[in-house]
Scaffold this motif. Sequence first.
Motif, PDB file in Angstrom:
ATOM      1  N   ALA A 262      58.685  83.384  46.322  1.00  8.88           N
ATOM      2  CA  ALA A 262      59.204  82.823  45.068  1.00  8.88           C
ATOM      3  C   ALA A 262      58.537  83.512  43.891  1.00  8.88           C
ATOM      4  CB  ALA A 262      58.936  81.326  45.014  1.00  8.88           C
ATOM      5  N   ARG A 263      59.235  83.468  42.751  1.00  2.48           N
ATOM      6  CA  ARG A 263      58.686  83.974  41.482  1.00  2.48           C
ATOM      7  C   ARG A 263      59.345  83.170  40.374  1.00  2.48           C
ATOM      8  NH1 ARG A 263      56.245  88.724  39.627  1.00  2.48           N
ATOM      9  NH2 ARG A 263      56.362  89.520  41.753  1.00  2.48           N
ATOM     10  N   VAL A 264      58.510  82.586  39.509  1.00  2.79           N
ATOM     11  CA  VAL A 264      59.033  81.820  38.374  1.00  2.79           C
ATOM     12  C   VAL A 264      58.243  82.177  37.121  1.00  2.79           C
ATOM     13  CG1 VAL A 264      59.869  79.871  39.759  1.00  2.79           C
ATOM     14  CG2 VAL A 264      57.558  79.823  38.834  1.00  2.79           C
ATOM     15  N   ARG A 265      58.912  82.004  36.004  1.00  2.00           N
ATOM     16  CA  ARG A 265      58.279  82.219  34.709  1.00  2.00           C
ATOM     17  C   ARG A 265      57.658  80.903  34.265  1.00  2.00           C
ATOM     18  NH1 ARG A 265      60.370  85.518  29.668  1.00  2.00           N
ATOM     19  NH2 ARG A 265      59.301  84.389  28.030  1.00  2.00           N
ATOM     20  N   VAL A 266      56.394  80.968  33.795  1.00  2.00           N
ATOM     21  CA  VAL A 266      55.686  79.775  33.319  1.00  2.00           C
ATOM     22  C   VAL A 266      55.036  80.091  31.977  1.00  2.00           C
ATOM     23  CG1 VAL A 266      55.251  78.853  35.641  1.00  2.00           C
ATOM     24  CG2 VAL A 266      53.576  80.389  34.602  1.00  2.00           C
ATOM     25  N   ALA A 267      54.511  79.064  31.343  1.00  2.78           N
ATOM     26  CA  ALA A 267      53.808  79.253  30.065  1.00  2.78           C
ATOM     27  C   ALA A 267      52.568  80.115  30.275  1.00  2.78           C
ATOM     28  CB  ALA A 267      53.413  77.900  29.480  1.00  2.78           C
ATOM     29  N   SER A 268      52.207  80.893  29.265  1.00  2.00           N
ATOM     30  CA  SER A 268      51.046  81.778  29.384  1.00  2.00           C
ATOM     31  C   SER A 268      49.749  80.992  29.564  1.00  2.00           C
ATOM     32  CB  SER A 268      50.936  82.701  28.172  1.00  2.00           C
ATOM     33  OG  SER A 268      50.772  81.942  26.988  1.00  2.00           O
ATOM     34  N   GLY A 269      49.747  79.729  29.199  1.00  3.10           N
ATOM     35  CA  GLY A 269      48.569  78.895  29.361  1.00  3.10           C
ATOM     36  C   GLY A 269      48.493  78.185  30.700  1.00  3.10           C
ATOM     37  N   PHE A 270      49.399  78.485  31.607  1.00  2.69           N
ATOM     38  CA  PHE A 270      49.402  77.836  32.926  1.00  2.69           C
ATOM     39  C   PHE A 270      48.064  78.092  33.606  1.00  2.69           C
ATOM     40  CE2 PHE A 270      50.130  77.712  37.498  1.00  2.69           C
ATOM     41  CZ  PHE A 270      50.824  76.523  37.642  1.00  2.69           C
ATOM     42  N   LYS A 271      47.475  77.033  34.160  1.00  6.19           N
ATOM     43  CA  LYS A 271      46.184  77.135  34.847  1.00  6.19           C
ATOM     44  C   LYS A 271      46.414  77.235  36.349  1.00  6.19           C
ATOM     45  CE  LYS A 271      43.764  76.618  31.105  1.00  6.19           C
ATOM     46  NZ  LYS A 271      43.526  77.835  30.387  1.00  6.19           N
ATOM     47  N   LEU A 272      46.054  78.378  36.911  1.00  4.90           N
ATOM     48  CA  LEU A 272      46.177  78.558  38.352  1.00  4.90           C
ATOM     49  C   LEU A 272      44.870  78.143  39.018  1.00  4.90           C
ATOM     50  CD1 LEU A 272      47.779  79.538  40.811  1.00  4.90           C
ATOM     51  CD2 LEU A 272      46.814  81.822  40.406  1.00  4.90           C
ATOM     52  N   ASN A 273      44.977  77.169  39.895  1.00 13.07           N
ATOM     53  CA  ASN A 273      43.845  76.749  40.720  1.00 13.07           C
ATOM     54  C   ASN A 273      44.427  76.263  42.043  1.00 13.07           C
ATOM     55  OD1 ASN A 273      44.696  74.013  40.242  1.00 13.07           O
ATOM     56  ND2 ASN A 273      43.528  74.033  38.332  1.00 13.07           N
TER      57      ASN A 273
END
Length: 167
Positions: free
Chosen positions: A140-151
């Motif tokens: 999968a690949r989706v566009r998210v806000a630049s502030g998305f926190k990946l954890n």
Amino acid sequence: MTTKTTNEAIEADKPDLIQEARFWRNNGWTARVVKNEDDEGWAVEMILDGESEPALVGPWTMGRDKKNPKPLDTLAFNTLVKTASEFRQRQVQQLHATLHQNITINAASGRISVTLDIVPDEDDPHALLAAHDAAGEELARVRVASGFKLNKASASAWIDAGFRRPE
């Protein structure tokens, strides 16, 4: 027939090697000794060819007369190039680490690698959240806000939601 701009003509006429007391150019770097605006001393700027801002600015040693700067020499220039190159390399690595994140999750379907690639566009900053299986196949690949926190929690929640775009 092509016409060179003034800057291109100046660049073409520049010799590769300049060795003056306060100005050296060699191997893609320029060292310039300047008056330190913060105090009465001197500073040296290291500028990579093609860049408008110095990669490194640091204090410079006073000469024997305690008024003028010590002249640049081969050893000092080479040391400055090495230091500025290492500093610039660390900056690039830090920026890359900030813009490109990766987490691996052990999901029910197997190991999934989740990446977040931030696109720091002035007009449209955003990030791309992607998932790949253990074989490297994109799931999968989706566009998210630049502030998305990946954890781990956000990656697991995205996987558990069937890769629906996070809010």
